[in-house]
Design a protein around this motif. Structure first.
Motif, mmCIF file in Angstrom:
data_model
loop_
_atom_site.group_PDB
_atom_site.id
_atom_site.type_symbol
_atom_site.label_atom_id
_atom_site.label_comp_id
_atom_site.label_asym_id
_atom_site.label_seq_id
_atom_site.Cartn_x
_atom_site.Cartn_y
_atom_site.Cartn_z
ATOM 1 N N SER A 82 0.964 -1.135 0.064
ATOM 2 C CA SER A 82 -0.161 0.142 -0.005
ATOM 3 C C SER A 82 0.778 1.342 0.006
ATOM 4 O O SER A 82 2.288 0.999 0.644
ATOM 5 C CB SER A 82 -1.182 -0.013 1.366
ATOM 6 N N ILE A 83 0.535 2.134 -0.514
ATOM 7 C CA ILE A 83 1.003 3.425 -1.023
ATOM 8 C C ILE A 83 0.073 5.098 -0.358
ATOM 9 O O ILE A 83 -0.651 4.514 0.039
ATOM 10 C CB ILE A 83 2.122 3.755 -1.672
ATOM 11 N N LEU A 84 0.187 6.010 0.091
ATOM 12 C CA LEU A 84 -0.354 6.778 0.802
ATOM 13 C C LEU A 84 -0.371 8.239 -0.270
ATOM 14 O O LEU A 84 1.112 8.436 -0.531
ATOM 15 C CB LEU A 84 -0.032 7.123 2.232
ATOM 16 N N VAL A 85 -0.459 8.997 -1.008
ATOM 17 C CA VAL A 85 -0.335 9.247 -1.837
ATOM 18 C C VAL A 85 -1.365 10.770 -1.540
ATOM 19 O O VAL A 85 -2.271 11.084 -1.188
ATOM 20 C CB VAL A 85 -0.805 9.226 -3.141
ATOM 21 N N ASP A 86 -0.739 11.941 -1.357
ATOM 22 C CA ASP A 86 -0.981 13.048 -0.730
ATOM 23 C C ASP A 86 -1.687 14.030 -2.235
ATOM 24 O O ASP A 86 -2.025 13.885 -3.176
ATOM 25 C CB ASP A 86 -0.076 14.267 0.266
ATOM 26 N N ALA A 87 -2.674 15.067 -1.862
ATOM 27 C CA ALA A 87 -3.495 16.081 -2.318
ATOM 28 C C ALA A 87 -2.555 16.114 -3.800
ATOM 29 O O ALA A 87 -3.357 16.434 -4.717
ATOM 30 C CB ALA A 87 -3.639 16.923 -1.396
ATOM 31 N N HIS A 88 -0.779 16.373 -3.315
ATOM 32 C CA HIS A 88 -0.255 16.943 -4.568
ATOM 33 C C HIS A 88 -0.256 15.795 -5.350
ATOM 34 O O HIS A 88 1.292 16.276 -6.636
ATOM 35 C CB HIS A 88 0.406 17.994 -3.883
ATOM 36 N N GLY A 89 -0.198 14.345 -5.327
ATOM 37 C CA GLY A 89 0.540 13.559 -6.257
ATOM 38 C C GLY A 89 1.600 12.696 -5.192
ATOM 39 O O GLY A 89 2.468 12.149 -5.704
ATOM 40 N N VAL B 34 3.717 10.908 -3.460
ATOM 41 C CA VAL B 34 3.813 9.549 -2.385
ATOM 42 C C VAL B 34 4.150 9.852 -1.232
ATOM 43 O O VAL B 34 5.768 9.949 -0.652
ATOM 44 C CB VAL B 34 4.648 8.425 -2.871
ATOM 45 N N ARG B 35 3.840 10.377 0.311
ATOM 46 C CA ARG B 35 3.954 10.360 1.242
ATOM 47 C C ARG B 35 4.467 8.953 2.527
ATOM 48 O O ARG B 35 5.021 9.698 2.895
ATOM 49 C CB ARG B 35 3.227 10.577 2.233
ATOM 50 N N PHE B 36 4.451 7.804 1.319
ATOM 51 C CA PHE B 36 4.781 6.430 2.319
ATOM 52 C C PHE B 36 4.444 5.458 2.500
ATOM 53 O O PHE B 36 3.235 5.793 1.410
ATOM 54 C CB PHE B 36 3.672 6.860 3.848
ATOM 55 N N GLU B 37 4.980 4.468 2.329
ATOM 56 C CA GLU B 37 4.318 2.817 1.440
ATOM 57 C C GLU B 37 4.997 1.916 2.411
ATOM 58 O O GLU B 37 6.163 2.371 2.886
ATOM 59 C CB GLU B 37 5.207 2.716 -0.122
ATOM 60 N N ASP B 38 4.600 0.618 1.728
ATOM 61 C CA ASP B 38 4.990 -0.450 2.882
ATOM 62 C C ASP B 38 4.221 -1.328 2.464
ATOM 63 O O ASP B 38 3.937 -1.869 1.788
ATOM 64 C CB ASP B 38 4.126 -0.191 4.413
ATOM 65 N N ARG B 39 4.706 -2.794 3.298
ATOM 66 C CA ARG B 39 4.177 -3.851 2.828
ATOM 67 C C ARG B 39 3.688 -4.728 4.035
ATOM 68 O O ARG B 39 4.879 -4.193 5.003
ATOM 69 C CB ARG B 39 5.647 -4.778 1.699
ATOM 70 N N ASN B 40 2.446 -6.337 3.716
ATOM 71 C CA ASN B 40 2.929 -6.769 4.733
ATOM 72 C C ASN B 40 3.830 -7.160 5.536
ATOM 73 O O ASN B 40 4.871 -7.407 4.593
ATOM 74 C CB ASN B 40 1.891 -7.968 4.261
ATOM 75 N N ARG B 41 3.773 -7.279 6.997
ATOM 76 C CA ARG B 41 5.371 -7.817 7.702
ATOM 77 C C ARG B 41 4.607 -8.533 8.707
ATOM 78 O O ARG B 41 5.011 -8.719 10.375
ATOM 79 C CB ARG B 41 5.570 -6.211 8.579
ATOM 80 N N THR C 232 -5.465 9.631 -0.463
ATOM 81 C CA THR C 232 -5.827 8.603 -0.795
ATOM 82 C C THR C 232 -5.115 7.823 0.020
ATOM 83 O O THR C 232 -3.850 7.926 -0.422
ATOM 84 C CB THR C 232 -5.941 8.938 -2.412
ATOM 85 N N VAL C 233 -5.172 7.077 -0.300
ATOM 86 C CA VAL C 233 -4.793 5.460 -0.169
ATOM 87 C C VAL C 233 -4.822 4.493 -0.902
ATOM 88 O O VAL C 233 -6.435 4.190 -1.347
ATOM 89 C CB VAL C 233 -4.889 4.680 1.171
ATOM 90 N N PHE C 234 -4.224 3.759 -1.714
ATOM 91 C CA PHE C 234 -3.437 2.849 -2.621
ATOM 92 C C PHE C 234 -3.166 1.396 -2.242
ATOM 93 O O PHE C 234 -2.586 1.440 -1.779
ATOM 94 C CB PHE C 234 -3.393 3.146 -4.341
ATOM 95 N N THR C 235 -3.295 0.713 -2.435
ATOM 96 C CA THR C 235 -3.354 -0.504 -2.295
ATOM 97 C C THR C 235 -3.937 -1.669 -2.846
ATOM 98 O O THR C 235 -4.546 -1.849 -3.685
ATOM 99 C CB THR C 235 -3.785 -0.870 -0.316
ATOM 100 N N SER C 236 -3.342 -2.907 -3.079
ATOM 101 C CA SER C 236 -3.307 -4.170 -4.001
ATOM 102 C C SER C 236 -4.542 -5.366 -3.478
ATOM 103 O O SER C 236 -4.994 -5.266 -4.456
ATOM 104 C CB SER C 236 -1.880 -4.823 -3.672
ATOM 105 N N GLY C 237 -4.787 -5.093 -1.625
ATOM 106 C CA GLY C 237 -6.373 -5.505 -1.846
ATOM 107 C C GLY C 237 -7.023 -4.807 -1.304
ATOM 108 O O GLY C 237 -6.656 -4.107 -0.146
ATOM 109 N N GLU C 238 -8.448 -5.224 -0.885
ATOM 110 C CA GLU C 238 -9.465 -4.229 -0.038
ATOM 111 C C GLU C 238 -8.898 -4.301 1.467
ATOM 112 O O GLU C 238 -8.190 -5.192 1.494
ATOM 113 C CB GLU C 238 -10.802 -4.395 -0.629
ATOM 114 N N HIS C 239 -9.232 -3.607 2.112
ATOM 115 C CA HIS C 239 -8.371 -3.135 3.349
ATOM 116 C C HIS C 239 -9.821 -4.801 4.041
ATOM 117 O O HIS C 239 -10.816 -4.693 3.812
ATOM 118 C CB HIS C 239 -9.361 -1.961 3.876
ATOM 119 N N CYS C 240 -8.881 -5.168 4.993
ATOM 120 C CA CYS C 240 -9.217 -5.601 6.556
ATOM 121 C C CYS C 240 -10.470 -4.752 7.158
ATOM 122 O O CYS C 240 -10.139 -3.772 7.304
ATOM 123 C CB CYS C 240 -8.721 -6.874 6.301
#
Length: 163
Positions: free
Chosen positions: A35-42, A44-51, A82-90
């Motif tokens: 998943s990544i977090l993208v701010d209003a200006h486009g 990427v502010r943070f990204e991570d993967r399952n751990r 906006t949060v972009f993610t590979s799979g819908e949130h649990c």
């Protein structure tokens, strides 16, 4: 019947990064989610993967985004992100997202797809109900799934180690 979302070019690129993070997680012996977090200006502010492979089942990337946003973004910045993610949130991640006041979610694969792929590989049921984001956090705008990533994500989830 699933209704697929057609992302814009920039949304597609952000989702592509999420799928790449999911592959990175799987290659490291973890569950394939990114998943990544993208701010209003486009930006990427943070990204991570399952751990979660070491036993902490709360180490989902969407939950890490919510945690990170608590100390690194203002409430206005969270709401316009906006949060972009590979799979819908649990449900856990949907709740964290809503509690933090994060903005829109765009996901590549739906919870229904993830449940189907888990069943195909013979995994047992999840300890948490696979509720759609809108059921847990009805005020959060959501878009997905995206058909362009279905085959690739299915392959990653079928390769996933047993639960």
């Amino acid at each position: 019947m699933t209704t697929f979302y057609e992302p814009t070019a920039s949304e597609f690129e952000h989702l592509r990064r999420c799928v790449d993070l999911a592959r990175e997680a799987l290659d490291d012996g973890d569950e394939p989610f990114g998943s990544i977090l993208v701010d209003a200006h486009g930006t990427v502010r943070f990204e991570d993967r399952n751990r979660v492979k070491h036993g902490d089942q709360t180490r989902h990337p969407e939950f890490e985004i919510a945690r990170w946003s608590a100390t690194n973004l203002t409430s206005e910045e969270r709401a316009s992100s906006t949060v972009f993610t590979s799979g819908e949130h649990c449900p856990m991640c949907s709740a964290a997202h809503a509690w933090m006041g994060l903005g829109r979610i765009v996901y590549a694969a739906s919870s229904a797809q993830l449940v189907q792929w888990s069943a195909e590989r013979g995994a047992g049921p999840s300890p948490v109900a696979p509720l759609p984001i809108a059921t847990v956090a009805p005020a959060v705008p959501v878009a997905g799934p995206v058909s362009a990533f279905a085959d690739e994500l299915r392959e990653l989830h079928l390769r996933r180690a047993g639960d």
